[in-house]
Write a protein that holds these residues in place. Structure first.
Motif, mmCIF file in Angstrom:
data_model
loop_
_atom_site.group_PDB
_atom_site.id
_atom_site.type_symbol
_atom_site.label_atom_id
_atom_site.label_comp_id
_atom_site.label_asym_id
_atom_site.label_seq_id
_atom_site.Cartn_x
_atom_site.Cartn_y
_atom_site.Cartn_z
ATOM 1 N N SER A 1 0.817 -1.217 0.000
ATOM 2 C CA SER A 1 0.000 0.000 0.000
ATOM 3 C C SER A 1 0.846 1.260 0.000
ATOM 4 O O SER A 1 0.330 2.346 0.292
ATOM 5 N N ASN B 1 -11.784 1.458 -4.379
ATOM 6 C CA ASN B 1 -11.123 1.386 -5.687
ATOM 7 C C ASN B 1 -12.175 1.321 -6.799
ATOM 8 O O ASN B 1 -12.117 0.480 -7.698
ATOM 9 N N GLY C 1 -7.843 -2.860 -6.603
ATOM 10 C CA GLY C 1 -8.599 -3.247 -5.415
ATOM 11 C C GLY C 1 -9.299 -4.564 -5.689
ATOM 12 O O GLY C 1 -9.683 -4.845 -6.828
ATOM 13 N N LYS D 1 -6.688 -3.373 -0.810
ATOM 14 C CA LYS D 1 -6.068 -2.482 -1.801
ATOM 15 C C LYS D 1 -4.666 -2.974 -2.129
ATOM 16 O O LYS D 1 -3.890 -3.267 -1.218
#
Ligand SMILES: Cc1ncc(COP(=O)(O)O)c(C=O)c1O
Length: 435
Positions: A54, A225, A367, A408
């Motif tokens: 991330s 996302n 995502g 994510k």
């Protein structure tokens, strides 16, 4: 938030290592203590390398402590760290020049006097209100626009506003283009982009009738996302133009190569009237934010949108270096190729792990939905996966926004194919273990 259960004692002189120091944090910190970072890896006190899927807070475009960023900081710090943003400096002027070169069509002016993304979004709204003379702002369900008082109200999630008795008026939230779980229960092939058309009703019946701006993330980052369907952003731009409303893209997550092009605006081929940026421009984490605007929107005096740490010279020098690196031949191609490879591997995993639902994204902004056996969002299991990720050497983030069921995958943009495979192998083992 409840008060710390332990009343802290005086801070000992070796506070950095003392266990007691955590009781002085306003909030309880995570037990993990970062020691150093390099590229896509973050190292803790255990010496283990955690692959950061991330990018910190989705901001480490160049990964941890990129060597060219470190060298730039050293050189710039020796020359000049700060000067009031009223004056010019080599670093800030270079950044304004570089940003105006990469800006989407029509965005000719650069404003850098923001300290954070929230601050930049507020500046954009101030410009919109000042220019149109209108008070209202339209934003999307699930959107995340920042954490200042105004931005929690503009963001599209009630939980952000719930702890605070005072609210700022003037924001109308409208359904987002979340096709997989469409608010209007439509199918994309036949919907006619109802989610854009219905914004007219919100303007006519739910606003004050005087709307200054529509502000949204081109891909809703924290909101799940959420990638808009083809034609959505064009239709939104047309609606704004028709009704004399300014369209603001919050590219604080999507900007600077994240979606495989410099801006999501380029990826989708739609220019807004203003664009806000932050996060990724800082390369390896320098704080910098600002906005790009059309020429006609100048006129609000600088002192109305100003901040002490805005146009920070040290951060600007790093931003110039970051842009230079992103613009090198092959950089964005690598983002697109690695992103496509990761999507393929996740797609293959989805065939083996029934809890993986829709996988969506552009470039390295990916995502994946995590669902229960009936295909409904499973936030608890998503959070379980994210925390179990640490055992597999992975840093993963979810979000409280939306249904809370999206993992994510947004690693640093410098990720190589080999590192992408390491990340995917670790994800595969994590999913296998958690099943
Ligand atoms: C899309 C988006 N907009 C705005 C912000 C706010 O930026 P900052 O935290 O720098 O205020 C964030 C931060 O997470 C974000 O992701």
């Amino acid at each position: 938030m409840s008060a710390p259960s332990v009343v802290p004692g005086p801070i000992p002189s070796d506070a950095e290592t003392a266990d007691d120091v955590v009781n002085h944090f306003y909030y309880p910190p995570d037990p993990f203590k970062a020691v150093r970072g390099e590229g896509v890896y973050l190292y803790g006190e255990d010496g283990k390398g955690y692959l950061d899927a991330s990018s910190g807070t989705f901001n480490l475009t160049l990964g941890y402590s990129h060597p060219e960023v470190v060298a730039t900081i050293r050189e710039q710090a020796a020359e000049l760290i700060h000067v009031t943003s009223k004056f010019q400096s080599r670093a800030v002027n270079s950044l304004v020049g570089a940003l105006s070169e990469v800006a989407p069509a029509g965005l000719t002016r650069v404003h850098l006097k923001s300290s954070s993304g929230s601050d930049a979004n507020e500046a954009a709204i101030k410009i919109a209100q000042h220019h149109t003379g209108n008070p209202d702002v339209i934003s999307l369900f699930r959107g995340h626009l920042g954490q200042t008082m105004a931005m929690i109200n503009a963001s599209g999630a009630a939980f952000r506003r719930a702890p605070f008795p005072a609210q700022l008026p003037g924001v109308v939230h409208v359904p987002d283009p979340y096709c997989v779980r469409c608010f209007y229960k439509q199918e994309r092939e036949t919907c006619g982009l109802l989610c854009v058309e219905r914004i007219n009703d919100f303007i006519d019946f739910a606003s004050s009738g005087r709307v200054a701006a529509v502000i949204l993330e081109p891909i809703s980052g924290n909101g799940g996302n959420v990638v808009p369907p083809d034609g959505y952003l064009e239709a939104l731009r047309a609606l704004c133009d028709e009704r004399g409303i300014l369209l603001i893209f919050d590219e604080i997550q999507t900007g600077f190569g994240r979606t495989g092009q410099m801006f999501a605006s380029d990826t989708f081929g739609v220019s807004p009237h203003m664009l806000t940026f932050g996060k990724g421009l800082g390369g390896s984490g320098m704080p910098i934010a600002g906005l790009l605007t059309e020429e006609r929107l100048t006129g609000l005096e600088g002192h109305h949108i100003n901040s002490t740490f805005g146009a920070n010279v040290l951060a600007s020098s790093v931003a110039v270096k970051t842009l230079e690196i992103i613009r090198r031949p092959g950089f964005l191609e690598n983002v697109r190729a690695v992103g496509a490879h990761v999507m393929d591997r996740l797609g293959e995993m989805a065939g083996r792990y029934g809890f993986i639902g829709d996988i969506r994204g552009r470039g390295l902004m990916i995502g994946m939905e995590i669902n229960d056996a009936d295909g409904n969002p499973d936030a608890a299991f998503t959070n379980h996966l994210a925390s179990l990720g640490m055992d597999h050497g992975l840093l993963l983030r979810t979000s409280l926004y939306g249904f809370g069921n999206v993992l994510k995958v947004r690693p640093p943009l410098v990720m190589t194919m080999e590192e992408a495979d390491v990340m995917c192998d670790r994800l595969d083992r994590l999913f296998g273990d958690a099943r």
